[in-house]
Enzyme design. Structure first.
Site, PDB file in Angstrom:
ATOM      1  N   HIS A  17       0.963  -0.906   0.135  1.00 54.98           N
ATOM      2  CA  HIS A  17       0.064   0.277  -0.043  1.00 54.98           C
ATOM      3  C   HIS A  17       0.973   1.207  -0.353  1.00 54.98           C
ATOM      4  O   HIS A  17       1.419   1.621   1.260  1.00 54.98           O
ATOM      5  CB  HIS A  17      -0.569   0.127   1.035  1.00 54.98           C
ATOM      6  CG  HIS A  17      -1.617   0.942   0.852  1.00 54.98           C
ATOM      7  ND1 HIS A  17      -3.267   0.713   0.924  1.00 54.98           N
ATOM      8  CD2 HIS A  17      -2.378   2.377   1.164  1.00 54.98           C
ATOM      9  CE1 HIS A  17      -4.357   1.903   1.108  1.00 54.98           C
ATOM     10  NE2 HIS A  17      -3.547   2.843   1.169  1.00 54.98           N
TER      11      HIS A  17
ATOM     12  N   HIS B 164       2.283   4.614  -1.680  1.00 59.27           N
ATOM     13  CA  HIS B 164       1.430   6.580  -3.145  1.00 59.27           C
ATOM     14  C   HIS B 164       2.713   6.986  -3.764  1.00 59.27           C
ATOM     15  O   HIS B 164       3.333   7.161  -3.069  1.00 59.27           O
ATOM     16  CB  HIS B 164       0.427   7.095  -2.369  1.00 59.27           C
ATOM     17  CG  HIS B 164      -0.909   6.888  -1.919  1.00 59.27           C
ATOM     18  ND1 HIS B 164      -2.209   6.792  -2.843  1.00 59.27           N
ATOM     19  CD2 HIS B 164      -0.762   6.357  -0.290  1.00 59.27           C
ATOM     20  CE1 HIS B 164      -2.850   6.233  -1.600  1.00 59.27           C
ATOM     21  NE2 HIS B 164      -2.393   6.257  -0.281  1.00 59.27           N
ATOM     22  N   LEU B 165       3.101   6.180  -4.248  1.00 56.50           N
ATOM     23  CA  LEU B 165       4.246   6.791  -5.621  1.00 56.50           C
ATOM     24  C   LEU B 165       3.953   7.971  -5.654  1.00 56.50           C
ATOM     25  O   LEU B 165       5.079   9.005  -6.221  1.00 56.50           O
ATOM     26  CB  LEU B 165       4.689   5.808  -6.342  1.00 56.50           C
ATOM     27  CG  LEU B 165       5.217   4.276  -5.862  1.00 56.50           C
ATOM     28  CD1 LEU B 165       5.570   3.232  -7.262  1.00 56.50           C
ATOM     29  CD2 LEU B 165       6.610   4.747  -4.731  1.00 56.50           C
ATOM     30  N   ARG B 166       3.271   8.465  -6.550  1.00 50.58           N
ATOM     31  CA  ARG B 166       2.937   9.847  -6.847  1.00 50.58           C
ATOM     32  C   ARG B 166       2.484  10.259  -7.666  1.00 50.58           C
ATOM     33  O   ARG B 166       2.718  10.937  -8.763  1.00 50.58           O
ATOM     34  CB  ARG B 166       3.072  10.680  -5.474  1.00 50.58           C
ATOM     35  CG  ARG B 166       3.479  10.806  -4.072  1.00 50.58           C
ATOM     36  CD  ARG B 166       1.250  10.862  -4.118  1.00 50.58           C
ATOM     37  NE  ARG B 166       1.383  11.671  -2.537  1.00 50.58           N
ATOM     38  CZ  ARG B 166       0.180  10.976  -2.078  1.00 50.58           C
ATOM     39  NH1 ARG B 166      -0.818  10.629  -2.826  1.00 50.58           N
ATOM     40  NH2 ARG B 166       0.019  11.368  -0.632  1.00 50.58           N
TER      41      ARG B 166
ATOM     42  N   HIS C 253      -5.550  -0.572   5.245  1.00 47.49           N
ATOM     43  CA  HIS C 253      -5.228   0.197   6.427  1.00 47.49           C
ATOM     44  C   HIS C 253      -6.470   0.144   7.738  1.00 47.49           C
ATOM     45  O   HIS C 253      -6.583   0.717   7.944  1.00 47.49           O
ATOM     46  CB  HIS C 253      -5.405   1.621   5.798  1.00 47.49           C
ATOM     47  CG  HIS C 253      -5.725   2.605   4.761  1.00 47.49           C
ATOM     48  ND1 HIS C 253      -6.915   2.348   5.106  1.00 47.49           N
ATOM     49  CD2 HIS C 253      -5.854   2.631   3.476  1.00 47.49           C
ATOM     50  CE1 HIS C 253      -7.968   3.190   4.457  1.00 47.49           C
ATOM     51  NE2 HIS C 253      -6.542   3.356   3.448  1.00 47.49           N
TER      52      HIS C 253
ATOM     53  N   ASP D  35       1.035   2.237   3.881  1.00 44.58           N
ATOM     54  CA  ASP D  35       0.189   3.611   3.685  1.00 44.58           C
ATOM     55  C   ASP D  35       0.912   4.356   3.147  1.00 44.58           C
ATOM     56  O   ASP D  35       0.075   6.166   3.568  1.00 44.58           O
ATOM     57  CB  ASP D  35      -1.206   3.831   3.959  1.00 44.58           C
ATOM     58  CG  ASP D  35      -2.512   4.905   3.782  1.00 44.58           C
ATOM     59  OD1 ASP D  35      -1.978   5.276   1.986  1.00 44.58           O
ATOM     60  OD2 ASP D  35      -2.920   4.877   4.516  1.00 44.58           O
TER      61      ASP D  35
END
Lengths: 312, 425
Positions: free
Chosen positions: B63, B65-67, B235, B308
């Site tokens: 989980h 977030h590589l954006r 999460h 996350d």
């Protein structure tokens, strides 16, 4: 004793001694407002910025008058005239204000914690003029001053605070302040308006207004915001008024010389009836008068006004 | 280009545990040897001294977030993957809330290609459940899977429509893809910005009740039960969610679940003083919830530890609390924070490694493991070294961590992806 504090952000961070110092100083300030020429040079050359990021009339005027009576230069910025509508962040606004070297920034903001954020970013003293539902310390101080004047002490007195506790910074700051000063605080409102974990304030909580006001020395009514209806916090204004409105009949349940308070602005006929608002027990307008004195006291204590100023 | 990892304790939960040397050649584990045993046939170009270290399958953070694409000022695939390998992760599953949203083959392929070019951790993209994650139409799951997507989620924009979620579970089942659900009833969350409770009341901040999460957990479990689809709950932060998942597993529902290190490490007290570095969604909960999360990890209700990882720039964090962006970075702190669970007797070391490698691999259907012939994705972990975390020293492009200043124990000392050393301390 001096107030050894940079900022006034909430009541939690003030000790009993500090609260007494502020209230005693405010008592001394009252007389200035009664003079024919209502101005002393104490804070001459000091700059006070009134930064109101949320609409306010009475609080802003009260701070402004307080500044002017002490000869400080006060400048008002409102949300619509500030650069924040142009997308400037609060911290950038703070740093720009700081660059102009004000002595005190009074701040009103719609978000809890905004005054803390400002205080962390400026050397000037910050007075929280109300932030979201978090705190309104000057209101609590003027309320304590008003009650103390009438009752001599707050120790052992019963104060009932009635209304939307969950969304009220006035209720929070007063619950903390009056408890600190030894009063017994009772909070009352419909269960939808009682915040989770309210018991940590050390106050009693009830949904029954009649019970809350029984034998009270002070009844403090909170303004009901009619838009709360949309969030299902109450059914109708009519029913709210019936169960949580202060009427003469309910006043009779309290102590004989009960004090009726309201931070304003009032919804007459909703949380408070005309007869009670204008009646003999109401000290609502004295609260407003004391508001100026409390704010003068804070300016004086924070801006380090020297005693020399008085004889200048 | 053979590499020998010598002297370490090898641990692949359920498969191998003990003192072994690993011989890595051509991107795979060629041989598992007794310590120091000779091996002819390949020339060793590099020996990694793993004495006193734990050698495990590469950790997998499912989980993240590589954006990129769209928010490269917060993180890029390259910076995120560098942070990952520094944390011992050889693979991450990237969330689709990029700009554009990863709801089509082009974005999925772009992400995979960028990750290959960067050459650090592998990236397994999760694609969106619904077009633009707007909860109105299903994405092309077959095409997305074909392009390399391993899961489907509208993370951050929870699926409010129960009918859409039902159909998504059914439709994804046909392609063998799991649905990862960000469980949140937005009406009950009601614009809150931290956990509902005494701390929120004190701070005068609008609260998010536990039920906004657990109610949706119950809905999604029910839908998985109805459809036979594979649901993975993202999460998990509340006691009630843990209880619901525990009951569902007892009934044999096809459900898995993850939690993040911050939920078993911190509580909402950490938000005192309006510290936006402790603001995320779901929010830090009460001590009671924190304990329940630890219990859920211990008894197997929670299968996976995922971070996350949610990088944000100071632009989004250095503002009023209620305005601040949700999320914290996690890749570089996940292992040491999770290792505390072993010291505190919540998990065995084996269970911990399982929840950080084998289990997420099973949920995502990706390779993982230490055996001869396996792809050489390996973490070499130091369990002993103590250090004070400097938030500004993180390799992630963003530094939004609430753990700065904390004394941590344990770290990755080397990480191998496809037989290449992509990180070495």
């Amino acid at each position: 004793m001096q107030l050894k504090k940079k900022d006034i952000l909430d009541i939690e961070s003030l000790s009993v001694e500090e609260i007494n110092l502020i209230l005693d100083t405010a008592e001394g300030m009252k007389e200035i407002s009664e003079r024919p020429i209502k101005k002393v040079p104490t804070l001459r050359g000091k700059t006070i910025v009134l930064f109101f990021h949320e609409p306010s009339t009475r609080t802003k005027v009260s701070f402004d008058i307080a500044a002017k009576r002490l000869s400080a230069d006060s400048i008002s910025i409102s949300a619509s005239s500030s650069s924040m509508v142009k997308g400037e962040t609060l911290i950038d606004t703070a740093k720009n204000l700081e660059a102009m070297n004000p002595d005190i920034i009074v701040m009103r903001h719609s978000e809890g914690g905004a005054a803390q954020l400002m205080a962390k970013n400026v050397r000037a003293s910050v007075i929280n003029g109300g932030d979201g539902r978090h705190a309104h310390p000057t209101q609590a101080l003027l309320d304590m001053m008003s009650a103390r004047q009438k009752l001599g002490t707050l120790q052992g007195k019963k104060i009932a605070i009635i209304g939307d506790i969950a969304h009220s910074r006035v209720a929070r700051s007063n619950a903390v302040g009056f408890s600190k000063m030894g009063a017994n605080v009772v909070l009352a409102g419909p269960p939808t308006m009682i915040p989770k974990g309210v018991e940590t304030y050390g106050a009693d909580v009830t949904w029954d207004m009649d019970e809350a006001v029984s034998d009270a020395d002070i009844i403090m009514m909170l303004r009901i915001q009619k838009e709360r209806q949309e969030n299902f916090l109450f059914s109708t204004v009519r029913e709210y008024s019936r169960y949580y409105g202060l009427t003469e009949k309910r006043v009779k349940r309290a102590k004989k010389d009960v004090l009726i308070m309201h931070p304003g602005p009032m919804n007459r006929g909703v949380e408070i009836s005309d007869e009670v608002a204008d009646g003999p027990y109401s000290i609502i307008l004295e609260q407003v008068t004391n508001g100026v004195a409390v704010r003068m006291a804070l300016f004086y204590l924070l801006a380090g006004g020297s005693r020399d100023g008085d004889t200048d | 280009m053979a590499i020998r990892i010598s002297g370490g304790t090898v641990l692949d939960p359920g498969r191998i545990s003990g003192q072994y040397d690993l011989l890595i050649d051509q991107g795979v584990i060629l041989k598992i040897l007794e310590p120091g045993a000779p091996f002819e046939g390949v020339e060793i170009e590099k020996t990694i001294d793993a004495k006193g270290m734990l050698v495990t399958p590469g950790l997998i953070d499912m989980h993240v977030h590589l954006r990129e694409p769209g928010f490269e000022y917060k993180e890029t695939i390259e910076t995120g993957c560098r942070a990952a390998v520094r944390g011992g992760f050889t693979a991450v599953c990237s969330m689709p809330n990029t700009r554009p949203v990863n709801d089509n083959r082009q974005v999925t392929e772009y992400i995979i290609q960028k990750a290959k070019d960067a050459g650090f951790a592998r990236v397994y993209p999760a694609a969106a459940i619904s077009t633009l994650s707007k909860g109105q139409a299903l994405c092309e799951y077959g095409d997305l899977k074909d392009a390399g997507a391993v899961a489907l989620t509208d993370d951050g924009l929870p699926v409010a429509n129960g009918q859409l979620m039902r159909r998504a579970l059914e439709y994804a089942k046909g392609f063998g893809l799991p649905i990862i659900s960000h469980c949140e009833d937005m009406e009950l969350a009601a614009g809150g910005c931290m956990n509902e409770g005494p701390v929120a009341t004190r701070l005068g901040l609008p609260g998010i009740p536990n039920i906004s999460e657990s109610l949706m957990v119950q809905r999604d479990i029910g839908l998985a039960e109805l459809t036979g689809g594979r649901i993975h709950i993202a999460h998990v932060s509340t006691r009630e969610s843990v209880a619901a998942i525990r009951d569902a597993k007892k009934r044999g529902v096809n459900v898995t679940a993850e939690t993040a290190p911050h939920y078993f490490t911190l509580t909402d007290e950490r938000v005192m003083d309006y510290d936006t570095s402790a603001k995320m969604n779901p929010p830090l909960r009460s001590e009671d919830d924190r304990q329940a999360i630890r219990d859920g990890l211990a008894d197997g209700t929670l299968d996976v530890i995922a971070t996350d990882h949610a990088p944000h720039s100071p632009l989004e964090k250095n503002v009023e609390f209620s305005q601040a962006a949700n999320g914290i970075v996690g890749l570089e702190t996940s292992f040491p924070l999770s290792l505390r669970l072993v010291a505190e007797n919540v998990l065995t070391l084996e269970d911990l490694i399982r929840k950080m490698s084998v289990n997420p691999a099973v949920v995502l259907g990706v390779p993982c493991g230490i055996f001869e012939g396996a792809v050489a994705d390996i973490a070499i972990l130091d369990l002993e070294t103590e250090y004070v975390l400097d938030g500004n020293d993180l390799w992630s492009k963003s530094k939004n961590t609430p753990f700065g200043g904390m004394t941590l124990k344990g770290r990755a000392v080397a990480t191998l992806v496809g037989g290449h050393v992509v990180y070495e301390i």
